[in-house]
Scaffold this motif. Sequence first.
Motif, mmCIF file in Angstrom:
data_model
loop_
_atom_site.group_PDB
_atom_site.id
_atom_site.type_symbol
_atom_site.label_atom_id
_atom_site.label_comp_id
_atom_site.label_asym_id
_atom_site.label_seq_id
_atom_site.Cartn_x
_atom_site.Cartn_y
_atom_site.Cartn_z
ATOM 1 N N GLU A 160 0.828 -1.210 0.000
ATOM 2 C CA GLU A 160 0.000 0.000 0.000
ATOM 3 C C GLU A 160 0.858 1.254 0.000
ATOM 4 O OE1 GLU A 160 -2.492 -0.438 3.387
ATOM 5 O OE2 GLU A 160 -3.696 -2.062 2.508
ATOM 6 N N ARG A 161 1.949 1.232 0.789
ATOM 7 C CA ARG A 161 2.826 2.411 0.866
ATOM 8 C C ARG A 161 3.526 2.652 -0.463
ATOM 9 N NH1 ARG A 161 5.463 1.072 5.074
ATOM 10 N NH2 ARG A 161 7.249 0.078 4.076
ATOM 11 N N VAL A 162 4.061 1.583 -1.077
ATOM 12 C CA VAL A 162 4.752 1.734 -2.361
ATOM 13 C C VAL A 162 3.789 2.215 -3.438
ATOM 14 C CG1 VAL A 162 5.932 0.488 -4.204
ATOM 15 C CG2 VAL A 162 6.572 0.083 -1.830
ATOM 16 N N THR A 163 2.593 1.646 -3.475
ATOM 17 C CA THR A 163 1.599 2.057 -4.470
ATOM 18 C C THR A 163 1.249 3.530 -4.298
ATOM 19 O OG1 THR A 163 0.672 -0.175 -4.586
ATOM 20 C CG2 THR A 163 -0.709 1.629 -5.374
ATOM 21 N N ALA A 164 1.042 3.944 -3.050
ATOM 22 C CA ALA A 164 0.718 5.351 -2.785
ATOM 23 C C ALA A 164 1.869 6.260 -3.196
ATOM 24 C CB ALA A 164 0.389 5.535 -1.305
ATOM 25 N N ASN A 165 3.113 5.840 -2.928
ATOM 26 C CA ASN A 165 4.266 6.663 -3.298
ATOM 27 C C ASN A 165 4.408 6.791 -4.809
ATOM 28 O OD1 ASN A 165 4.892 7.084 -0.637
ATOM 29 N ND2 ASN A 165 6.616 5.662 -0.591
ATOM 30 N N ILE A 166 4.184 5.697 -5.532
ATOM 31 C CA ILE A 166 4.306 5.733 -6.985
ATOM 32 C C ILE A 166 3.239 6.634 -7.599
ATOM 33 C CG2 ILE A 166 4.076 4.332 -9.083
ATOM 34 C CD1 ILE A 166 5.350 2.032 -7.545
ATOM 35 N N GLU A 167 2.035 6.588 -7.031
ATOM 36 C CA GLU A 167 0.928 7.352 -7.600
ATOM 37 C C GLU A 167 0.904 8.806 -7.159
ATOM 38 O OE1 GLU A 167 -2.489 5.123 -6.477
ATOM 39 O OE2 GLU A 167 -2.171 3.548 -7.993
ATOM 40 N N ALA A 168 1.699 9.158 -6.130
ATOM 41 C CA ALA A 168 1.706 10.539 -5.633
ATOM 42 C C ALA A 168 2.352 11.479 -6.649
ATOM 43 C CB ALA A 168 2.461 10.606 -4.307
ATOM 44 N N VAL A 187 18.086 8.303 2.556
ATOM 45 C CA VAL A 187 16.675 8.365 2.175
ATOM 46 C C VAL A 187 15.865 7.543 3.177
ATOM 47 C CG1 VAL A 187 15.003 7.686 0.405
ATOM 48 C CG2 VAL A 187 17.205 8.690 -0.255
ATOM 49 N N ARG A 188 14.728 8.047 3.594
ATOM 50 C CA ARG A 188 13.892 7.346 4.560
ATOM 51 C C ARG A 188 13.138 6.188 3.912
ATOM 52 N NH1 ARG A 188 9.981 11.474 7.274
ATOM 53 N NH2 ARG A 188 9.451 11.713 5.059
ATOM 54 N N GLU A 189 12.916 5.144 4.679
ATOM 55 C CA GLU A 189 12.184 3.971 4.187
ATOM 56 C C GLU A 189 10.797 4.345 3.684
ATOM 57 O OE1 GLU A 189 11.231 -0.030 3.387
ATOM 58 O OE2 GLU A 189 13.179 0.821 3.936
ATOM 59 N N VAL A 190 10.128 5.279 4.376
ATOM 60 C CA VAL A 190 8.752 5.639 3.990
ATOM 61 C C VAL A 190 8.706 6.401 2.672
ATOM 62 C CG1 VAL A 190 7.891 5.677 6.356
ATOM 63 C CG2 VAL A 190 8.862 7.768 5.358
ATOM 64 N N ASP A 191 9.858 6.868 2.203
ATOM 65 C CA ASP A 191 9.891 7.642 0.950
ATOM 66 C C ASP A 191 10.339 6.805 -0.252
ATOM 67 O OD1 ASP A 191 9.042 10.014 2.151
ATOM 68 O OD2 ASP A 191 11.079 10.515 2.784
ATOM 69 N N ARG A 192 10.485 5.503 -0.063
ATOM 70 C CA ARG A 192 10.859 4.652 -1.200
ATOM 71 C C ARG A 192 9.861 4.799 -2.339
ATOM 72 N NH1 ARG A 192 10.804 -0.999 -0.880
ATOM 73 N NH2 ARG A 192 9.146 -0.770 0.658
ATOM 74 N N PHE A 193 10.380 4.997 -3.531
ATOM 75 C CA PHE A 193 9.611 5.102 -4.774
ATOM 76 C C PHE A 193 8.777 6.382 -4.870
ATOM 77 C CE2 PHE A 193 10.210 0.475 -4.222
ATOM 78 C CZ PHE A 193 10.937 0.226 -5.362
ATOM 79 N N ARG A 194 8.984 7.354 -3.961
ATOM 80 C CA ARG A 194 8.340 8.650 -4.147
ATOM 81 C C ARG A 194 8.920 9.307 -5.393
ATOM 82 N NH1 ARG A 194 5.891 11.839 -0.234
ATOM 83 N NH2 ARG A 194 5.631 13.266 -1.987
ATOM 84 N N LYS A 195 8.072 9.939 -6.181
ATOM 85 C CA LYS A 195 8.557 10.646 -7.355
ATOM 86 C C LYS A 195 9.066 12.020 -6.949
ATOM 87 C CE LYS A 195 5.873 8.432 -11.026
ATOM 88 N NZ LYS A 195 4.870 8.630 -12.091
ATOM 89 N N PRO A 248 14.329 2.424 -19.971
ATOM 90 C CA PRO A 248 13.858 2.777 -18.622
ATOM 91 C C PRO A 248 13.782 1.549 -17.710
ATOM 92 C CG PRO A 248 12.436 3.703 -20.331
ATOM 93 C CD PRO A 248 13.345 2.737 -21.017
ATOM 94 N N VAL A 249 14.033 1.780 -16.438
ATOM 95 C CA VAL A 249 13.870 0.717 -15.439
ATOM 96 C C VAL A 249 12.373 0.589 -15.138
ATOM 97 C CG1 VAL A 249 14.424 -0.042 -13.099
ATOM 98 C CG2 VAL A 249 16.122 1.208 -14.444
ATOM 99 N N PRO A 250 11.800 -0.613 -15.225
ATOM 100 C CA PRO A 250 10.355 -0.759 -14.976
ATOM 101 C C PRO A 250 9.981 -0.362 -13.554
ATOM 102 C CG PRO A 250 11.265 -2.724 -16.022
ATOM 103 C CD PRO A 250 12.427 -1.885 -15.611
ATOM 104 N N ALA A 251 8.758 0.101 -13.390
ATOM 105 C CA ALA A 251 8.247 0.400 -12.057
ATOM 106 C C ALA A 251 8.175 -0.889 -11.246
ATOM 107 C CB ALA A 251 6.861 1.039 -12.158
ATOM 108 N N PRO A 252 8.284 -0.820 -9.936
ATOM 109 C CA PRO A 252 8.269 -2.040 -9.112
ATOM 110 C C PRO A 252 6.933 -2.754 -9.203
ATOM 111 C CG PRO A 252 8.048 -0.095 -7.735
ATOM 112 C CD PRO A 252 8.378 0.397 -9.112
ATOM 113 N N ASP A 253 7.005 -4.067 -9.128
ATOM 114 C CA ASP A 253 5.807 -4.891 -9.098
ATOM 115 C C ASP A 253 5.417 -5.090 -7.636
ATOM 116 O OD1 ASP A 253 3.764 -6.675 -9.412
ATOM 117 O OD2 ASP A 253 4.997 -8.316 -10.203
#
Length: 261
Positions: A43-51, A66-74, A205-210
């Motif tokens: 849920e956190r990764v999905t929210a970060n990717i979509e933010a 970098v903080r763990e909660v910010d992984r994959f933030r754009k 490009p590197v694919p987005a995480p699954d």
Amino acid sequence: MYRFLLTPRWLALHVVVLLVIPAFVFLGRWQFGRFEERSANSERVTANIEAAPVPLDRLAVPGQQVREVDRFRKITVSGTYDPAHALLVRRRPQEGQTGFYVLTPLVTGNGTALIVNRGWVKAAATADATPEVPAPPTGQVNVTGRLRLSETEESSGIRERSGLPAGQVLLINADKIGKGLPYRLVGGYVELTEQAPAPAAAPAPVPAPDVGAGGGLNLAYGVQWWLFIGIALAGWVLLIRREVAERKAAERSKESVTPAD
């Protein structure tokens, strides 16, 4: 009739059942815990990717991890690429092919920079040969990408080793890479998703995480382990009832035999 339950064979069976049940309870609880952990991560990764993208300095600054909660933030950041200190990351497969990630520092000013993973290139004919790498854009570049934590042996499962060809690494670790650079690095890196101006040629490009099913398999395994508890208890009771039935049948058989005159 139930005195047989105290025989050595049955006592051994009781011990096995008493050991198996708490083991299954523990395994079920562990799988449920993994389900909650992976679901929260998904849920956190999905929210970060979509933010929506935010400026880099709102989430990370040079010299800090970098903080763990910010992984994959754009994030968005501007600067100039430094191809003189570019690196290739070995053993990075993509779409079933062996290749390299292309790392290029983006100098953001005031003696600071950020490692940008510009993408993936196919390996050359031999493992130690340098592959063809498209050059980065020159001049000021506006970069958008996914913020990532530095890699370690523990987090990546990749073991470091010495003796690599010049300009090649195995891990994207900002602390180690930064020791050979003339500026301070942000304690992580960015996977490039967009840049302006766009170059005529660029790494893939590197694919987005699954994010997967969010631990759905762990939930199924947890339920499965707890079902095994019911199966173990049902089997134990069934064996006892069958033994009792056989003993009763044997008793009735003895009583039905008429003594000879």
